[in-house]
Design an enzyme around this catalytic site. Structure first.
Site, PDB file in Angstrom:
ATOM      1  N   ASP A  37       0.888  -1.177   0.000  1.00  0.00           N
ATOM      2  CA  ASP A  37       0.000   0.000   0.000  1.00  0.00           C
ATOM      3  C   ASP A  37       0.915   1.212   0.000  1.00  0.00           C
ATOM      4  OD1 ASP A  37      -1.603   2.172   0.580  1.00  0.00           O
ATOM      5  OD2 ASP A  37      -2.737   1.149   2.156  1.00  0.00           O
ATOM      6  N   TYR A  59      -6.198  16.018 -10.151  1.00  0.00           N
ATOM      7  CA  TYR A  59      -5.527  14.889 -10.807  1.00  0.00           C
ATOM      8  C   TYR A  59      -4.419  15.402 -11.728  1.00  0.00           C
ATOM      9  CZ  TYR A  59      -4.994  10.664 -13.672  1.00  0.00           C
ATOM     10  OH  TYR A  59      -4.490   9.571 -14.333  1.00  0.00           O
ATOM     11  N   ARG A  95      -9.690   1.626 -20.857  1.00  0.00           N
ATOM     12  CA  ARG A  95     -10.929   1.152 -20.228  1.00  0.00           C
ATOM     13  C   ARG A  95     -10.629   0.421 -18.917  1.00  0.00           C
ATOM     14  NH1 ARG A  95     -11.655   0.023 -25.619  1.00  0.00           N
ATOM     15  NH2 ARG A  95     -11.033  -2.157 -25.401  1.00  0.00           N
TER      16      ARG A  95
HETATM   17  P1  NDP Z   1      -7.699   1.599 -11.718  1.00  0.00           P
HETATM   18  O1  NDP Z   1      -8.522   2.454 -10.839  1.00  0.00           O
HETATM   19  O2  NDP Z   1      -8.340   0.571 -12.572  1.00  0.00           O
HETATM   20  O3  NDP Z   1      -6.548   0.877 -10.874  1.00  0.00           O
HETATM   21  C1  NDP Z   1      -5.782   1.590  -9.968  1.00  0.00           C
HETATM   22  C2  NDP Z   1      -4.934   0.630  -9.187  1.00  0.00           C
HETATM   23  O4  NDP Z   1      -4.163   1.382  -8.240  1.00  0.00           O
HETATM   24  C3  NDP Z   1      -5.762  -0.378  -8.389  1.00  0.00           C
HETATM   25  O5  NDP Z   1      -5.099  -1.607  -8.356  1.00  0.00           O
HETATM   26  C4  NDP Z   1      -5.773   0.256  -7.005  1.00  0.00           C
HETATM   27  O6  NDP Z   1      -5.983  -0.675  -5.960  1.00  0.00           O
HETATM   28  C5  NDP Z   1      -4.369   0.798  -6.974  1.00  0.00           C
HETATM   29  N1  NDP Z   1      -4.144   1.741  -5.879  1.00  0.00           N
HETATM   30  C6  NDP Z   1      -4.788   2.886  -5.586  1.00  0.00           C
HETATM   31  N2  NDP Z   1      -4.293   3.420  -4.453  1.00  0.00           N
HETATM   32  C7  NDP Z   1      -3.308   2.587  -4.024  1.00  0.00           C
HETATM   33  C8  NDP Z   1      -2.443   2.582  -2.919  1.00  0.00           C
HETATM   34  N3  NDP Z   1      -2.486   3.524  -1.971  1.00  0.00           N
HETATM   35  N4  NDP Z   1      -1.541   1.574  -2.801  1.00  0.00           N
HETATM   36  C9  NDP Z   1      -1.481   0.596  -3.737  1.00  0.00           C
HETATM   37  N5  NDP Z   1      -2.311   0.531  -4.784  1.00  0.00           N
HETATM   38  C10 NDP Z   1      -3.214   1.516  -4.928  1.00  0.00           C
HETATM   39  O7  NDP Z   1      -6.864   2.644 -12.620  1.00  0.00           O
HETATM   40  P2  NDP Z   1      -6.027   2.457 -13.969  1.00  0.00           P
HETATM   41  O8  NDP Z   1      -5.581   1.078 -14.133  1.00  0.00           O
HETATM   42  O9  NDP Z   1      -6.793   3.130 -15.039  1.00  0.00           O
HETATM   43  O10 NDP Z   1      -4.791   3.408 -13.639  1.00  0.00           O
HETATM   44  C11 NDP Z   1      -3.455   2.952 -13.454  1.00  0.00           C
HETATM   45  C12 NDP Z   1      -2.535   4.157 -13.573  1.00  0.00           C
HETATM   46  O11 NDP Z   1      -2.647   4.719 -14.884  1.00  0.00           O
HETATM   47  C13 NDP Z   1      -2.876   5.285 -12.596  1.00  0.00           C
HETATM   48  O12 NDP Z   1      -1.695   5.863 -12.106  1.00  0.00           O
HETATM   49  C14 NDP Z   1      -3.631   6.273 -13.486  1.00  0.00           C
HETATM   50  O13 NDP Z   1      -3.570   7.585 -12.988  1.00  0.00           O
HETATM   51  C15 NDP Z   1      -2.890   6.129 -14.798  1.00  0.00           C
HETATM   52  N6  NDP Z   1      -3.632   6.558 -15.969  1.00  0.00           N
HETATM   53  C16 NDP Z   1      -4.788   5.929 -16.359  1.00  0.00           C
HETATM   54  C17 NDP Z   1      -5.462   6.337 -17.491  1.00  0.00           C
HETATM   55  C18 NDP Z   1      -6.691   5.654 -17.985  1.00  0.00           C
HETATM   56  O14 NDP Z   1      -7.237   6.081 -19.028  1.00  0.00           O
HETATM   57  N7  NDP Z   1      -7.179   4.607 -17.347  1.00  0.00           N
HETATM   58  C19 NDP Z   1      -4.975   7.484 -18.298  1.00  0.00           C
HETATM   59  C20 NDP Z   1      -3.748   8.069 -17.812  1.00  0.00           C
HETATM   60  C21 NDP Z   1      -3.110   7.607 -16.701  1.00  0.00           C
HETATM   61  P3  NDP Z   1      -7.469  -0.988  -5.335  1.00  0.00           P
HETATM   62  O15 NDP Z   1      -8.113  -1.982  -6.252  1.00  0.00           O
HETATM   63  O16 NDP Z   1      -7.130  -1.512  -3.987  1.00  0.00           O
HETATM   64  O17 NDP Z   1      -8.217   0.320  -5.306  1.00  0.00           O
END
Ligand code: NDP
Length: 275
Positions: A61, A192, A230
């Protein structure tokens, strides 16, 4: 030679999970799926195992310093360090969320900037020669930069901005949202975007420092945008599948041995972007 190891934060779902899937297929060594919640992490491991892949698991985390230091100690002890680190964990409030902006700013910067920086503080010293570090940032950070006042833009873009100055600026943004002074003082109305502006700038600062302090180690550190993907964060209308979103982060994680760049750049669609 010891076993090589790759670590991906926030990889129980979304882009992080797709990055682990790709690394399991392409990386020569152990690949760690990590998540803050052990149950969600183990379910994700099981889903990749059912695809015939063999990810390993570590609880992590990034908002919990104890979790970061426990994981760092584990990788140091078991592997003598880390070869590939992908800082993917991140959060975003939904557009429809009615949380006051000042709270959104504090919570978003806490994870996307300050906690990712904590990861880097504890993991960068572990990165082995030839290692690769990828910070999953966003084009939103570049848009936020361009929406800042000219004075702020200049501070983010100057080559000699220090990490302390950057941390001060990020804290200033959070503080100013509390007094509703951020717009008057040249900041954009996006928590963000500012969090990712901070993460990309931090990546550039840390890459310059690595080049200076470990010039012979050949470590490459970059920030990137995965595209519009997505996932639970971006919703079903986004244009890319998670596997497609993993392409640029994985490309940067697997830059071949001896490569000299990109390093300290913001990369999108496998191309270095102007900053
Ligand atoms: P999701 O919300 O699908 O996944 C986010 C992941 O981060 C989850 O596994 C979540 O865990 C985890 N997470 C959040 N907070 C913590 C924490 N404190 N410690 C450990 N894990 C944590 O998002 P995406 O897959 O879309 O995003 C992944 C990355 O890509 C992010 O950094 C996002 O900003 C970036 N991004 C995404 C875009 C998009 O279009 N999707 C575009 C540009 C950038 P849990 O399941 O426990 O919440």
């Amino acid at each position: 030679m010891s076993t090589r190891v790759a670590v991906v934060t926030g990889s129980n779902k979304g882009i992080g999970l797709a990055i682990v899937r790709a690394l399991c297929k392409q990386f020569q060594g152990d690949v760690y799926l990590t998540s803050r919640d052990i149950g969600r992490g183990q379910e994700a491991v099981a889903s990749l195992t059912s695809e015939g892949l063999k990810p390993m698991f570590q609880q992590l985390d990034i908002n919990d310093l104890n979790s970061i230091t426990t994981a760092a100690a584990y990788f140091k002890e078991k592997y003598g360090g880390v070869d590939v680190l992908i800082n993917n964990a991140g959060i975003a409030f939904k557009v429809a969320d009615t949380t006051p902006f000042a709270i959104e700013a504090e919570v978003t910067l806490k994870t996307n900037f300050f906690a990712t920086r904590d990861m880097l503080i504890h993991f960068l010293p572990l990165i082995k020669p030839g290692g690769r570090v990828v910070n999953v940032s966003s084009n939103s950070g570049l848009r936020a930069l361009n929406q800042c006042s000219p004075a702020l833009q200049q501070r983010f873009r100057i080559e000699d901005i220090t990490e302390d100055e950057l941390v001060g600026l990020m804290q200033q943004f959070v503080d100013k949202t509390k007094k509703e002074e951020h717009k008057k003082d040249g900041w954009p109305e996006t928590a963000y975007g500012v969090s990712k502006l901070g993460l990309t700038t931090l990546s550039m600062i840390q890459a310059r420092r690595l080049s200076k302090e470990r010039p012979n180690d050949g470590i490459l550190l970059n920030a990137c945008c995965p595209g519009w993907v997505r996932t639970d964060m971006a919703g079903p209308k986004a244009t890319k599948s998670p596997d497609e979103g993993a392409v640029t982060p994985v490309y940067l994680a697997l830059l071949p041995p001896g490569a000299t760049g990109p390093h300290g750049k913001f990369v999108s669609e496998k191309e270095v972007q102007p900053w």
